[in-house]
Write a protein that holds these residues in place. Structure first.
Motif, PDB file in Angstrom:
ATOM      1  N   SER A 214       0.821  -1.219   0.000  1.00 25.34           N
ATOM      2  CA  SER A 214       0.000   0.000   0.000  1.00 25.34           C
ATOM      3  C   SER A 214       0.850   1.262   0.000  1.00 25.34           C
ATOM      4  O   SER A 214       0.319   2.366   0.106  1.00 25.34           O
ATOM      5  CB  SER A 214      -0.933  -0.003   1.212  1.00 25.34           C
ATOM      6  OG  SER A 214      -0.195   0.179   2.402  1.00 25.34           O
ATOM      7  N   ALA A 215       2.182   1.100  -0.127  1.00 31.77           N
ATOM      8  CA  ALA A 215       3.087   2.245   0.020  1.00 31.77           C
ATOM      9  C   ALA A 215       3.226   3.067  -1.253  1.00 31.77           C
ATOM     10  O   ALA A 215       4.305   3.225  -1.800  1.00 31.77           O
ATOM     11  CB  ALA A 215       4.451   1.779   0.510  1.00 31.77           C
ATOM     12  N   SER A 216       2.108   3.582  -1.735  1.00 29.68           N
ATOM     13  CA  SER A 216       2.214   4.617  -2.760  1.00 29.68           C
ATOM     14  C   SER A 216       1.823   5.939  -2.107  1.00 29.68           C
ATOM     15  O   SER A 216       1.045   5.961  -1.151  1.00 29.68           O
ATOM     16  CB  SER A 216       1.327   4.314  -3.969  1.00 29.68           C
ATOM     17  OG  SER A 216       0.005   4.699  -3.708  1.00 29.68           O
ATOM     18  N   ILE A 217       2.380   7.006  -2.615  1.00 32.32           N
ATOM     19  CA  ILE A 217       2.104   8.329  -2.037  1.00 32.32           C
ATOM     20  C   ILE A 217       0.603   8.589  -2.026  1.00 32.32           C
ATOM     21  O   ILE A 217       0.032   8.983  -1.003  1.00 32.32           O
ATOM     22  CB  ILE A 217       2.843   9.412  -2.847  1.00 32.32           C
ATOM     23  CG1 ILE A 217       4.358   9.219  -2.726  1.00 32.32           C
ATOM     24  CG2 ILE A 217       2.442  10.808  -2.387  1.00 32.32           C
ATOM     25  CD1 ILE A 217       5.167   9.992  -3.770  1.00 32.32           C
ATOM     26  N   GLU A 218      -0.053   8.335  -3.148  1.00 31.35           N
ATOM     27  CA  GLU A 218      -1.477   8.625  -3.272  1.00 31.35           C
ATOM     28  C   GLU A 218      -2.303   7.794  -2.286  1.00 31.35           C
ATOM     29  O   GLU A 218      -3.255   8.286  -1.684  1.00 31.35           O
ATOM     30  CB  GLU A 218      -1.957   8.334  -4.697  1.00 31.35           C
ATOM     31  CG  GLU A 218      -1.476   9.320  -5.748  1.00 31.35           C
ATOM     32  CD  GLU A 218      -0.109   8.977  -6.310  1.00 31.35           C
ATOM     33  OE1 GLU A 218       0.613   8.146  -5.711  1.00 31.35           O
ATOM     34  OE2 GLU A 218       0.247   9.562  -7.350  1.00 31.35           O
ATOM     35  N   THR A 219      -1.938   6.515  -2.150  1.00 32.16           N
ATOM     36  CA  THR A 219      -2.726   5.632  -1.284  1.00 32.16           C
ATOM     37  C   THR A 219      -2.536   5.978   0.182  1.00 32.16           C
ATOM     38  O   THR A 219      -3.507   6.024   0.948  1.00 32.16           O
ATOM     39  CB  THR A 219      -2.363   4.166  -1.579  1.00 32.16           C
ATOM     40  OG1 THR A 219      -2.920   3.836  -2.847  1.00 32.16           O
ATOM     41  CG2 THR A 219      -2.909   3.227  -0.515  1.00 32.16           C
ATOM     42  N   ARG A 220      -1.309   6.244   0.590  1.00 32.09           N
ATOM     43  CA  ARG A 220      -1.081   6.600   1.990  1.00 32.09           C
ATOM     44  C   ARG A 220      -1.738   7.946   2.309  1.00 32.09           C
ATOM     45  O   ARG A 220      -2.283   8.136   3.396  1.00 32.09           O
ATOM     46  CB  ARG A 220       0.416   6.603   2.311  1.00 32.09           C
ATOM     47  CG  ARG A 220       1.024   5.200   2.317  1.00 32.09           C
ATOM     48  CD  ARG A 220       0.633   4.373   3.557  1.00 32.09           C
ATOM     49  NE  ARG A 220       0.979   2.973   3.433  1.00 32.09           N
ATOM     50  CZ  ARG A 220       2.181   2.451   3.698  1.00 32.09           C
ATOM     51  NH1 ARG A 220       3.174   3.226   4.102  1.00 32.09           N
ATOM     52  NH2 ARG A 220       2.386   1.154   3.552  1.00 32.09           N
ATOM     53  N   GLN A 221      -1.730   8.888   1.340  1.00 32.10           N
ATOM     54  CA  GLN A 221      -2.471  10.142   1.548  1.00 32.10           C
ATOM     55  C   GLN A 221      -3.964   9.865   1.672  1.00 32.10           C
ATOM     56  O   GLN A 221      -4.649  10.428   2.533  1.00 32.10           O
ATOM     57  CB  GLN A 221      -2.227  11.122   0.392  1.00 32.10           C
ATOM     58  CG  GLN A 221      -0.864  11.808   0.439  1.00 32.10           C
ATOM     59  CD  GLN A 221      -0.634  12.738  -0.751  1.00 32.10           C
ATOM     60  OE1 GLN A 221      -1.529  12.943  -1.565  1.00 32.10           O
ATOM     61  NE2 GLN A 221       0.560  13.286  -0.835  1.00 32.10           N
ATOM     62  N   GLY A 222      -4.458   8.983   0.811  1.00 33.45           N
ATOM     63  CA  GLY A 222      -5.883   8.640   0.872  1.00 33.45           C
ATOM     64  C   GLY A 222      -6.251   7.955   2.181  1.00 33.45           C
ATOM     65  O   GLY A 222      -7.312   8.197   2.761  1.00 33.45           O
TER      66      GLY A 222
ATOM     67  N   ALA B  84      -4.605   8.296   5.079  1.00 32.57           N
ATOM     68  CA  ALA B  84      -4.495   9.282   6.156  1.00 32.57           C
ATOM     69  C   ALA B  84      -5.738  10.174   6.187  1.00 32.57           C
ATOM     70  O   ALA B  84      -6.308  10.452   7.253  1.00 32.57           O
ATOM     71  CB  ALA B  84      -3.228  10.124   5.958  1.00 32.57           C
TER      72      ALA B  84
ATOM     73  N   ARG C  91       7.647   2.553  -7.954  1.00 31.22           N
ATOM     74  CA  ARG C  91       7.539   2.041  -6.594  1.00 31.22           C
ATOM     75  C   ARG C  91       8.915   1.734  -5.995  1.00 31.22           C
ATOM     76  O   ARG C  91       9.028   0.944  -5.060  1.00 31.22           O
ATOM     77  CB  ARG C  91       6.604   0.839  -6.559  1.00 31.22           C
ATOM     78  CG  ARG C  91       5.182   1.156  -7.038  1.00 31.22           C
ATOM     79  CD  ARG C  91       4.447   2.141  -6.127  1.00 31.22           C
ATOM     80  NE  ARG C  91       4.074   1.499  -4.898  1.00 31.22           N
ATOM     81  CZ  ARG C  91       2.959   0.781  -4.721  1.00 31.22           C
ATOM     82  NH1 ARG C  91       2.096   0.642  -5.704  1.00 31.22           N
ATOM     83  NH2 ARG C  91       2.691   0.237  -3.561  1.00 31.22           N
TER      84      ARG C  91
ATOM     85  N   PHE D 293       4.826   7.270   5.376  1.00 25.97           N
ATOM     86  CA  PHE D 293       5.218   7.492   3.984  1.00 25.97           C
ATOM     87  C   PHE D 293       6.549   6.843   3.621  1.00 25.97           C
ATOM     88  O   PHE D 293       7.109   7.127   2.571  1.00 25.97           O
ATOM     89  CB  PHE D 293       5.200   8.996   3.665  1.00 25.97           C
ATOM     90  CG  PHE D 293       3.794   9.528   3.675  1.00 25.97           C
ATOM     91  CD1 PHE D 293       2.996   9.411   2.547  1.00 25.97           C
ATOM     92  CD2 PHE D 293       3.251  10.089   4.821  1.00 25.97           C
ATOM     93  CE1 PHE D 293       1.689   9.859   2.557  1.00 25.97           C
ATOM     94  CE2 PHE D 293       1.937  10.545   4.834  1.00 25.97           C
ATOM     95  CZ  PHE D 293       1.153  10.429   3.691  1.00 25.97           C
TER      96      PHE D 293
ATOM     97  N   CYS E 268       7.458   5.079   0.024  1.00 27.59           N
ATOM     98  CA  CYS E 268       6.378   5.421  -0.912  1.00 27.59           C
ATOM     99  C   CYS E 268       6.901   6.024  -2.207  1.00 27.59           C
ATOM    100  O   CYS E 268       7.827   6.831  -2.215  1.00 27.59           O
ATOM    101  CB  CYS E 268       5.414   6.409  -0.260  1.00 27.59           C
ATOM    102  SG  CYS E 268       4.292   5.605   0.886  1.00 27.59           S
ATOM    103  N   GLY E 269       6.274   5.662  -3.278  1.00 27.94           N
ATOM    104  CA  GLY E 269       6.513   6.267  -4.581  1.00 27.94           C
ATOM    105  C   GLY E 269       5.183   6.593  -5.221  1.00 27.94           C
ATOM    106  O   GLY E 269       4.130   6.215  -4.695  1.00 27.94           O
TER     107      GLY E 269
ATOM    108  N   GLN F 214       1.972   6.375  -7.576  1.00 22.81           N
ATOM    109  CA  GLN F 214       1.181   5.205  -7.954  1.00 22.81           C
ATOM    110  C   GLN F 214       0.916   5.224  -9.453  1.00 22.81           C
ATOM    111  O   GLN F 214       0.435   6.216  -9.981  1.00 22.81           O
ATOM    112  CB  GLN F 214      -0.119   5.231  -7.155  1.00 22.81           C
ATOM    113  CG  GLN F 214      -1.015   4.030  -7.383  1.00 22.81           C
ATOM    114  CD  GLN F 214      -2.131   3.950  -6.341  1.00 22.81           C
ATOM    115  OE1 GLN F 214      -1.884   4.047  -5.147  1.00 22.81           O
ATOM    116  NE2 GLN F 214      -3.349   3.798  -6.793  1.00 22.81           N
TER     117      GLN F 214
ATOM    118  N   VAL G 187      -6.745  10.495  -5.157  1.00 21.16           N
ATOM    119  CA  VAL G 187      -5.882  11.693  -5.129  1.00 21.16           C
ATOM    120  C   VAL G 187      -5.543  12.148  -6.547  1.00 21.16           C
ATOM    121  O   VAL G 187      -5.549  13.343  -6.841  1.00 21.16           O
ATOM    122  CB  VAL G 187      -4.595  11.397  -4.315  1.00 21.16           C
ATOM    123  CG1 VAL G 187      -3.625  12.565  -4.381  1.00 21.16           C
ATOM    124  CG2 VAL G 187      -4.950  11.072  -2.859  1.00 21.16           C
TER     125      VAL G 187
END
Lengths: 352, 352
Positions: free
Chosen positions: A318-326, A328, B127, B149, B152-153, B155, B161
């Motif tokens: 799940s470690a994509s920037i967009e997903t972790r922002q989503g 959070a 990623r 984070f 993270c990279g 997506q 987002v």
């Protein structure tokens, strides 16, 4: 923001800085008092037990232990627990129910990020990514003269040689289906899956899936058939005792020698020792793992770390920037919804 | 198989053992005499010059140098040259035309294998595959406590987002379109491409592509717009002087800081020095390269080998078992077709 509301504002405690995109959602409100663990490390337990006192809401990570002691420390004011995770292994559901504490979590939002990693691992395991990137990294490329089958691995896509391609899914929930959707233009022809043994087979649903995905065949089968028929096996089922070592030596021995295994779920589903043997003795072609029994305490001398046909990622599904922002943002909105008595975007209702 | 036909059988020379799936196609015939370079190394030039004498057909690899000297050594009996490659940089087309030698090659058959690698590299570059696999390989996973984070990279798939996702293609031939087809279920919304400047723009064709791929927008644009708008740029155009360094410092500076570059075509299309700066100074997020200027003489101290945001493969685009078997079979069939005066499955007619 005025001082006059300070005493009546509900307090929320957040165990981690959620980043510049999400924190303003909490910090810029004048109807809640926000207390945030100030370091970029795991939240200190002693700090948390002190600060949670009198809180109405608590936002935690998968890495925080939620137990009766913590809930007692918060006291009867606590109305909502919001976890920034899809899993809730760290949350004692009966204790929440006993206290009428609502639980928010972050399902769905990580589906696409994990499906991307599942596809990446299937390709990396098939095309020998670990082995061939090491050739370049170690400066061995100049010493490897071209030959017709050098570096070759089985092709994920259909081909004139293998026009039929079968993917097997252990677990057939949202992430599995998002992975399947991505596989279709690779020329996949058959999807086999092993579902929850507690639910009966449903051929009509399988036919509907086949139509929806544009595939000749989708079928629920037993594990033995799934192992024997699949060109790629995706492990995408929940963890826990019921699925422990579902991929064991017997399963791996049934797999094709040209097939690959992908685990983007939980490490416990795959018997590590059996997988080491399967790779060393070439029962299967390769493996791509985002999770591993015993993680994150995986040292450089772990047998799978040293296995050239195994790609290992440090649980970045799940470690994509967009997903972790989503995640959070959803955790913050769950927290606010519960504290202010509004709807929560994703409330876990299994406790009710 | 009888001795009586031996003297009249046309001779074919094959510069490499093509594997147990393909060699029987040649060796089990009684109407050709087959001479094969016996080692699993590059074919020795002196051996080839001696053995090619009087041959009717010659099957070569991309690594064999075909020149006037070799064609002279073969003599006027030579009717067909079959190369097990889609490229023909190693073949002197005018010399073949002068001698009326037919040329067979292996187009199309490698399209899916290369498209698979293009998708793999786009995912790996986004990623942080190079960086995170190193964390595991070096035993650092236990020392990296989870944070929201970490690792993270960006997506590849669309997300709440970033619901819009744009792929840019430099070159829009078969491999690019096969790659595009695979990207659609990742939630791609826009495909931009930079085509051959010699052919005019064709908005009707773009609209037809959009319909065929089920995308909101497909458009041919200039390189500057392609660089600025794309979340992932795929380099999939032919090599040669016309495309040299089409991805240069100016192009890379225009790219988004969250975008990735994938090159699965020829190393010469990307200015290596500019890419090193782009990665070090974070003009772009990362790069995934199957090809590199100067390959295969790439040492461990090459600046891109040492760059953690760069994934480097040793030119394995077509290196799947199925594709190399398909290429070998097509090369053998081209050889036989030309020698026996039949149709060749893939005859290169650009010489005519």
């Amino acid at each position: 923001m005025g001082v006059f509301v300070a005493s009546t504002r509900p307090k929320v405690v957040v165990t981690r800085n959620l980043g510049p995109e999400t924190m303003p959602l909490l910090l810029e409100r004048d109807d809640v008092e926000v207390v945030v663990w100030p370091e970029d490390t795991y939240c200190d337990r002693k700090w948390l037990l002190e600060n949670v006192r009198g809180a109405t809401g608590l936002l935690v990570m998968l890495s925080d232990r939620v137990d009766a002691e913590l809930l007692e420390a918060a006291g009867p004011s606590l109305k909502v627990l919001s976890t920034m995770s899809v899993g809730y292994e760290h949350v004692p559901l009966p204790e929440l129910a006993k206290r009428n504490i609502r639980l928010g979590y972050t399902p769905d939002v990580l589906t696409d990020a994990v499906a991307d990693i599942a596809i990446m691992l299937a390709l990396m395991a098939s095309r020998n990514a670990e082995e061939v990137t090491a050739v370049v990294r170690n400066g061995e490329w100049p010493k490897r003269p071209w030959s017709p089958f050098m570096f070759c691995g089985p092709q994920l896509s259909a081909s004139t040689v293998h026009p039929q391609r079968t993917a097997g899914f252990i677990g057939f929930g949202r992430i599995a289906q998002a992975t399947l959707k991505r596989l279709v233009p690779f020329g996949l022809t058959t999807c086999l899956y092993a579902g929850n043994p507690a639910t009966p087979a449903d051929p009509a649903a399988d036919a509907a899936h086949a139509r929806a995905f544009g595939l000749p065949r989708v079928a629920r089968v037993g594990l033995a058939e799934l192992a024997a028929e699949s060109d790629v096996v995706f492990v995408l089922a929940p963890g826990g005792p019921a699925t422990r070592h579902v991929v064991d030596a017997a399963f791996l021995r049934r797999m094709k020698s040209t097939a690959v295994l992908v685990n983007a779920a939980r490490g416990t589903l795959v018997d590590t020792d059996a997988l080491v043997r399967a790779l060393r003795e070439r029962w299967i072609w390769g493996a791509g793992l985002d999770v591993l029994e015993g993680e994150p305490v995986i040292h450089a001398d772990h047998p799978l770390v040293k296995e050239p046909r195994c790609t290992l990622l440090p649980h970045i599904g799940s470690a994509s920037i967009e997903t972790r922002q989503g995640m959070a943002k959803m955790a913050a909105e769950n927290l606010l919804g519960g504290v202010l008595g509004h709807a929560m975007p994703a409330e876990f209702t299994g406790t009710k």
